[in-house]
Design a protein around this motif. Structure first.
Motif, PDB file in Angstrom:
ATOM      1  N   ASP A  36       5.639  22.629  20.203  1.00  0.00           N
ATOM      2  CA  ASP A  36       6.954  23.024  19.714  1.00  0.00           C
ATOM      3  C   ASP A  36       6.844  23.420  18.240  1.00  0.00           C
ATOM      4  OD1 ASP A  36       9.620  23.323  19.017  1.00  0.00           O
ATOM      5  OD2 ASP A  36      10.174  21.253  19.485  1.00  0.00           O
ATOM      6  N   ALA A  37       6.909  24.721  17.978  1.00  0.00           N
ATOM      7  CA  ALA A  37       6.753  25.220  16.608  1.00  0.00           C
ATOM      8  C   ALA A  37       7.817  24.648  15.679  1.00  0.00           C
ATOM      9  CB  ALA A  37       6.805  26.748  16.599  1.00  0.00           C
ATOM     10  N   ALA A  38       9.021  24.457  16.192  1.00  0.00           N
ATOM     11  CA  ALA A  38      10.105  23.944  15.358  1.00  0.00           C
ATOM     12  C   ALA A  38       9.873  22.491  14.942  1.00  0.00           C
ATOM     13  CB  ALA A  38      11.433  24.067  16.099  1.00  0.00           C
ATOM     14  N   ALA A  39       9.072  21.775  15.718  1.00  0.00           N
ATOM     15  CA  ALA A  39       8.808  20.367  15.420  1.00  0.00           C
ATOM     16  C   ALA A  39       7.550  20.163  14.581  1.00  0.00           C
ATOM     17  CB  ALA A  39       8.692  19.580  16.724  1.00  0.00           C
ATOM     18  N   LEU A  40       6.907  21.253  14.193  1.00  0.00           N
ATOM     19  CA  LEU A  40       5.675  21.156  13.402  1.00  0.00           C
ATOM     20  C   LEU A  40       5.978  21.098  11.914  1.00  0.00           C
ATOM     21  CD1 LEU A  40       3.070  23.677  14.874  1.00  0.00           C
ATOM     22  CD2 LEU A  40       2.845  21.208  14.687  1.00  0.00           C
ATOM     23  N   GLU A  41       5.336  20.169  11.240  1.00  0.00           N
ATOM     24  CA  GLU A  41       5.359  20.113   9.782  1.00  0.00           C
ATOM     25  C   GLU A  41       3.910  20.292   9.343  1.00  0.00           C
ATOM     26  OE1 GLU A  41       5.972  16.678   6.447  1.00  0.00           O
ATOM     27  OE2 GLU A  41       7.415  16.697   8.112  1.00  0.00           O
ATOM     28  N   ILE A  42       3.596  21.470   8.806  1.00  0.00           N
ATOM     29  CA  ILE A  42       2.203  21.814   8.496  1.00  0.00           C
ATOM     30  C   ILE A  42       1.939  21.669   7.005  1.00  0.00           C
ATOM     31  CG2 ILE A  42       0.473  23.650   8.519  1.00  0.00           C
ATOM     32  CD1 ILE A  42       1.907  24.748  11.046  1.00  0.00           C
ATOM     33  N   THR A  43       0.855  20.972   6.691  1.00  0.00           N
ATOM     34  CA  THR A  43       0.351  20.870   5.324  1.00  0.00           C
ATOM     35  C   THR A  43      -1.041  21.471   5.311  1.00  0.00           C
ATOM     36  OG1 THR A  43       1.576  18.814   4.953  1.00  0.00           O
ATOM     37  CG2 THR A  43      -0.266  19.264   3.460  1.00  0.00           C
ATOM     38  N   THR A  44      -1.322  22.295   4.317  1.00  0.00           N
ATOM     39  CA  THR A  44      -2.666  22.846   4.177  1.00  0.00           C
ATOM     40  C   THR A  44      -3.297  22.318   2.900  1.00  0.00           C
ATOM     41  OG1 THR A  44      -1.849  24.838   3.071  1.00  0.00           O
ATOM     42  CG2 THR A  44      -2.156  24.972   5.454  1.00  0.00           C
ATOM     43  N   LEU A  45      -4.604  22.173   2.948  1.00  0.00           N
ATOM     44  CA  LEU A  45      -5.381  21.720   1.791  1.00  0.00           C
ATOM     45  C   LEU A  45      -6.290  22.830   1.309  1.00  0.00           C
ATOM     46  CD1 LEU A  45      -6.850  18.209   2.720  1.00  0.00           C
ATOM     47  CD2 LEU A  45      -4.906  18.715   1.273  1.00  0.00           C
ATOM     48  N   ASP A  46      -6.566  22.808   0.035  1.00  0.00           N
ATOM     49  CA  ASP A  46      -7.588  23.650  -0.570  1.00  0.00           C
ATOM     50  C   ASP A  46      -8.589  22.688  -1.210  1.00  0.00           C
ATOM     51  OD1 ASP A  46      -9.183  25.236  -2.259  1.00  0.00           O
ATOM     52  OD2 ASP A  46      -7.503  26.505  -2.852  1.00  0.00           O
ATOM     53  N   LEU A  47      -9.835  22.725  -0.751  1.00  0.00           N
ATOM     54  CA  LEU A  47     -10.835  21.794  -1.295  1.00  0.00           C
ATOM     55  C   LEU A  47     -11.014  21.918  -2.796  1.00  0.00           C
ATOM     56  CD1 LEU A  47     -13.771  21.507   1.270  1.00  0.00           C
ATOM     57  CD2 LEU A  47     -11.859  19.962   0.873  1.00  0.00           C
ATOM     58  N   ASN A  48     -10.670  23.068  -3.364  1.00  0.00           N
ATOM     59  CA  ASN A  48     -10.780  23.231  -4.815  1.00  0.00           C
ATOM     60  C   ASN A  48      -9.861  22.282  -5.577  1.00  0.00           C
ATOM     61  OD1 ASN A  48     -12.739  25.462  -5.150  1.00  0.00           O
ATOM     62  ND2 ASN A  48     -11.255  26.540  -3.882  1.00  0.00           N
ATOM     63  N   ASP A  49      -8.826  21.796  -4.908  1.00  0.00           N
ATOM     64  CA  ASP A  49      -7.916  20.841  -5.547  1.00  0.00           C
ATOM     65  C   ASP A  49      -8.499  19.434  -5.616  1.00  0.00           C
ATOM     66  OD1 ASP A  49      -6.047  22.882  -5.832  1.00  0.00           O
ATOM     67  OD2 ASP A  49      -5.015  22.367  -3.966  1.00  0.00           O
ATOM     68  N   PHE A  50      -9.668  19.246  -5.011  1.00  0.00           N
ATOM     69  CA  PHE A  50     -10.287  17.919  -4.941  1.00  0.00           C
ATOM     70  C   PHE A  50     -11.691  17.918  -5.550  1.00  0.00           C
ATOM     71  CE2 PHE A  50      -7.238  18.438  -1.564  1.00  0.00           C
ATOM     72  CZ  PHE A  50      -6.436  17.326  -1.728  1.00  0.00           C
ATOM     73  N   GLU A  51     -11.906  18.790  -6.500  1.00  0.00           N
ATOM     74  CA  GLU A  51     -13.226  18.885  -7.118  1.00  0.00           C
ATOM     75  C   GLU A  51     -13.508  17.634  -7.951  1.00  0.00           C
ATOM     76  OE1 GLU A  51     -15.198  22.196  -9.848  1.00  0.00           O
ATOM     77  OE2 GLU A  51     -14.193  22.988  -8.056  1.00  0.00           O
ATOM     78  N   MET A  52     -14.700  17.074  -7.744  1.00  0.00           N
ATOM     79  CA  MET A  52     -15.099  15.840  -8.418  1.00  0.00           C
ATOM     80  C   MET A  52     -16.586  15.928  -8.757  1.00  0.00           C
ATOM     81  SD  MET A  52     -13.318  13.091  -5.866  1.00  0.00           S
ATOM     82  CE  MET A  52     -13.373  14.091  -4.384  1.00  0.00           C
ATOM     83  N   PRO A  53     -17.065  15.024  -9.610  1.00  0.00           N
ATOM     84  CA  PRO A  53     -18.513  14.969  -9.835  1.00  0.00           C
ATOM     85  C   PRO A  53     -19.229  14.676  -8.519  1.00  0.00           C
ATOM     86  CG  PRO A  53     -17.355  13.515 -11.360  1.00  0.00           C
ATOM     87  CD  PRO A  53     -16.348  14.002 -10.372  1.00  0.00           C
ATOM     88  N   ILE A  54     -20.459  15.081  -8.413  1.00  0.00           N
ATOM     89  CA  ILE A  54     -21.243  14.800  -7.217  1.00  0.00           C
ATOM     90  C   ILE A  54     -21.348  13.290  -7.058  1.00  0.00           C
ATOM     91  CG2 ILE A  54     -23.527  14.984  -6.143  1.00  0.00           C
ATOM     92  CD1 ILE A  54     -23.767  17.735  -7.491  1.00  0.00           C
ATOM     93  N   TYR A  55     -21.076  12.825  -5.834  1.00  0.00           N
ATOM     94  CA  TYR A  55     -21.050  11.387  -5.591  1.00  0.00           C
ATOM     95  C   TYR A  55     -22.406  10.745  -5.884  1.00  0.00           C
ATOM     96  CZ  TYR A  55     -21.014   6.807  -3.755  1.00  0.00           C
ATOM     97  OH  TYR A  55     -21.143   5.444  -3.680  1.00  0.00           O
ATOM     98  N   SER A  56     -22.342   9.593  -6.533  1.00  0.00           N
ATOM     99  CA  SER A  56     -23.499   8.700  -6.648  1.00  0.00           C
ATOM    100  C   SER A  56     -22.950   7.295  -6.874  1.00  0.00           C
ATOM    101  CB  SER A  56     -24.428   9.103  -7.796  1.00  0.00           C
ATOM    102  OG  SER A  56     -23.886   8.723  -9.041  1.00  0.00           O
ATOM    103  N   LEU A  57     -23.702   6.327  -6.428  1.00  0.00           N
ATOM    104  CA  LEU A  57     -23.303   4.939  -6.613  1.00  0.00           C
ATOM    105  C   LEU A  57     -23.184   4.620  -8.102  1.00  0.00           C
ATOM    106  CD1 LEU A  57     -22.609   2.247  -5.344  1.00  0.00           C
ATOM    107  CD2 LEU A  57     -25.052   1.724  -5.244  1.00  0.00           C
ATOM    108  N   ASP A  58     -24.071   5.191  -8.912  1.00  0.00           N
ATOM    109  CA  ASP A  58     -24.002   4.960 -10.357  1.00  0.00           C
ATOM    110  C   ASP A  58     -22.668   5.446 -10.922  1.00  0.00           C
ATOM    111  OD1 ASP A  58     -26.561   3.911 -10.283  1.00  0.00           O
ATOM    112  OD2 ASP A  58     -27.519   5.788 -10.886  1.00  0.00           O
ATOM    113  N   ARG A  59     -22.233   6.642 -10.509  1.00  0.00           N
ATOM    114  CA  ARG A  59     -20.946   7.175 -10.987  1.00  0.00           C
ATOM    115  C   ARG A  59     -19.792   6.297 -10.504  1.00  0.00           C
ATOM    116  NH1 ARG A  59     -22.815  13.066 -10.219  1.00  0.00           N
ATOM    117  NH2 ARG A  59     -23.169  13.650 -12.386  1.00  0.00           N
ATOM    118  N   GLN A  60     -19.880   5.843  -9.274  1.00  0.00           N
ATOM    119  CA  GLN A  60     -18.813   4.996  -8.747  1.00  0.00           C
ATOM    120  C   GLN A  60     -18.734   3.690  -9.525  1.00  0.00           C
ATOM    121  OE1 GLN A  60     -18.980   4.075  -4.559  1.00  0.00           O
ATOM    122  NE2 GLN A  60     -17.383   2.530  -4.741  1.00  0.00           N
TER     123      GLN A  60
END
Length: 189
Positions: A36-60
């Motif tokens: 049902d299109a009328a019952a859909l609530e769609i959210t889209t993401l752009d990964l650019n909005d979540f840019e972070m340093p490359i994960y490492s345990l040291d950084r965490q």
């Protein structure tokens, strides 16, 4: 139903984003049986909005988990279902997606909050991003997903009309519509 949709790529020219946009157009336009299109609530993401340093345990350990990881994790948690088109880089996830995912997994390994998901992928080659799609599907239950459907669209340039913004191969378009129709089984929260 709250649907969260995104391409697992940070490219402004992402063909996986084009595929997501087409799929969302079908859903919004009421072209998918049982949804049902009328019952859909769609959210889209752009990964650019979540840019972070490359994960490492040291950084965490030094600075904790970045706010962007919490935002990504919480956005998934607010959805009833997910639609993700995975870009494939050298047979695996893009670095942009993997990094966001790695940070979010430090909050909780069940990054996907046990949400049902339709997994897509596409690429210029004949495999259609099938390697990354198989990996994502294989790991889905470990990270909290119920895979409703998965579909790889091969040879994007041949099977997608960029001017129209639509899958041009009739058989692949029918497979995509069938995959999206599985969203009809999702119960809204």
């Amino acid at each position: 139903m709250k649907l969260l949709a995104f391409a697992a790529s940070n490219s402004s020219q992402s063909i996986n984003r084009q595929l997501v946009d087409y799929a969302l157009g079908l859903l919004r336009g009421g072209e998918i049986d049982g949804v049902d299109a009328a019952a859909l609530e769609i959210t889209t993401l752009d990964l650019n909005d979540f840019e972070m340093p490359i994960y490492s345990l040291d950084r965490q350990e030094a600075g904790g988990i970045p706010r962007q990881a919490h935002d990504f994790y919480d956005t998934i948690g607010a959805a009833d279902a997910l639609l993700i088109s995975f870009a494939e880089h050298n047979g695996s996830y893009t670095v942009a997606f993997k990094n966001v995912f790695d940070w979010a997994s430090r909050i909780d390994m069940r990054v996907y909050h046990d949400k049902p998901i339709v997994m897509l992928s596409t690429s210029p080659g004949g495999g259609g991003g099938g390697f990354v799609l198989r990996t994502a599907g294989h790991l889905a239950s470990y990270f909290g997903n119920e895979v409703l459907a998965s579909l790889a669209i091969p040879r994007f340039g041949e099977n997608f009309d960029a001017e129209v913004g639509a899958v041009s191969d009739a058989a692949l378009d029918a497979e995509l519509r069938a995959a999206l129709a599985t969203l009809a089984t999702v119960s809204p929260s």
